[in-house]
Design an enzyme around this catalytic site. Structure first.
Site, PDB file in Angstrom:
ATOM      1  N   GLY A  99       1.167  -1.596  -0.010  1.00  0.00           N
ATOM      2  CA  GLY A  99      -0.072  -0.221  -0.037  1.00  0.00           C
ATOM      3  C   GLY A  99       0.362   1.114   0.151  1.00  0.00           C
ATOM      4  N   GLY A 101       1.902   2.557  -2.379  1.00  0.00           N
ATOM      5  CA  GLY A 101       1.486   2.968  -3.823  1.00  0.00           C
ATOM      6  C   GLY A 101       0.289   4.335  -3.840  1.00  0.00           C
ATOM      7  CD  GLU A 107      -1.037  -2.430  -4.516  1.00  0.00           C
ATOM      8  OE1 GLU A 107      -0.050  -2.761  -5.317  1.00  0.00           O
ATOM      9  OE2 GLU A 107      -1.214  -3.297  -3.549  1.00  0.00           O
TER      10      GLU A 107
HETATM   11  C1  5RP Z   1       1.588  -0.539  -3.793  1.00  0.00           C
HETATM   12  C2  5RP Z   1       1.982  -1.390  -3.043  1.00  0.00           C
HETATM   13  C3  5RP Z   1       3.844  -1.643  -4.122  1.00  0.00           C
HETATM   14  O1  5RP Z   1       3.361  -2.914  -4.837  1.00  0.00           O
HETATM   15  C4  5RP Z   1       5.293  -1.477  -2.809  1.00  0.00           C
HETATM   16  O2  5RP Z   1       5.076  -0.217  -2.880  1.00  0.00           O
HETATM   17  C5  5RP Z   1       6.097  -1.624  -2.940  1.00  0.00           C
HETATM   18  O3  5RP Z   1       6.536  -1.049  -4.439  1.00  0.00           O
HETATM   19  P1  5RP Z   1       7.762  -0.965  -5.292  1.00  0.00           P
HETATM   20  O4  5RP Z   1       7.793  -2.011  -5.992  1.00  0.00           O
HETATM   21  O5  5RP Z   1       7.588   0.707  -6.042  1.00  0.00           O
HETATM   22  O6  5RP Z   1       9.037  -0.452  -4.419  1.00  0.00           O
HETATM   23  O7  5RP Z   1       2.257  -2.012  -2.704  1.00  0.00           O
HETATM   24  O8  5RP Z   1       0.384  -0.193  -3.413  1.00  0.00           O
END
Ligand code: 5RP
Length: 234
Positions: A99, A101, A107
């Site tokens: 989360g 992102g 997801e």
């Molecule tokens: C988005 C997520 C992503 O998978 C998590 O934040 C990892 O991000 P990144 O691959 O940029 O390190 O859960 O909601």
């Protein structure tokens, strides 16, 4: 190797799950974030091996379409051959925090219909205990303060992620200092707070496989082989 190179290596390694003998009608679930973006770019090189995808965010859907990969509405799809996504933390049971992102709700929904959930991450994401990364929680906007007060009572320190609106029109609380001893129980307890849409613990539906980018190469971990005898993660 840099963190970006480790992410690139795991994104490439995840193509092993998009085998040439995949059924042509197979649909692939796609996560969100920088690691998932690298996977999308790698997936474009084998786009003749499957029918299309379901995306967990508008951003991933756009990137897929820009590569000429079909993106289906999940209502048209019953099951996914595989779901590939990154994480913010993973423990040795392959419970995850996700989360970072802000795409956690979609997801979790997309992961729920996948036969196999492949998590791709660089080694900084592997932890003994979840919770150093603040736990993201998607909340209905009018419930944000009420939810925050309940989280304080649970020992957490919720912080409003200002300026962020999720693809579902909601807000995010990032919760610091939670003592996540039992990730499944914590996932259930937080989801039971009125106004919570989803929290970023993926414990009831953990990953099946963790492809972890390390300085010694990509490790393919399942719950069976995450516990090394010396107590290290792998
Ligand atoms: C988005 C997520 C992503 O998978 C998590 O934040 C990892 O991000 P990144 O691959 O940029 O390190 O859960 O909601």
């Amino acid at each position: 190797m840099t963190q970006d190179e480790l992410k690139q290596a795991v994104a490439q390694a995840a193509l092993d799950f998009i085998k040439p003998d995949l059924k042509p009608e197979a649909i692939i679930g796609i996560g969100t974030g920088s690691t998932a973006n690298l996977f999308i770019d790698a997936l474009a090189t084998v786009k003749d091996r499957f029918r299309g995808t379901v995306a967990s965010s508008d951003a991933s859907a756009k990137r897929l379409r820009d590569h000429g990969i079909e993106v289906f509405d999940m209502n048209q799809v019953e099951k996914l051959a595989v779901y590939v996504d990154g994480c913010d933390e993973a423990n040795r049971k392959l419970h995850l925090i996700k989360g970072g992102g802000a795409a956690l709700t979609q997801e979790k929904i997309v992961a729920s219909i996948a036969k196999t959930f492949v998590c791709i991450a660089d080694e900084s994401k592997a932890v003994q205990k979840l919770g150093a990364f603040p736990l993201p929680i998607e909340v209905i906007p009018m419930a944000r303060s009420a939810v925050a007060r309940k989280l304080l009572k649970m020992g957490g320190n919720p912080v409003y992620r200002e300026g962020v609106v999720t693809d579902n029109g909601n807000q995010i609380l990032d919760v610091y200092e939670l003592d996540i001893k039992d990730p499944e129980a914590m996932e259930t307890a937080i989801n039971n707070i009125p106004g919570v849409v989803t929290n970023g613990l993926f414990a009831h539906r953990p990953a099946d496989v963790l492809l972890l980018g390390t300085k010694d190469g990509v490790k393919k971990l399942s719950v069976i082989n995450t516990m090394a005898e010396d107590g290290e993660f792998y």
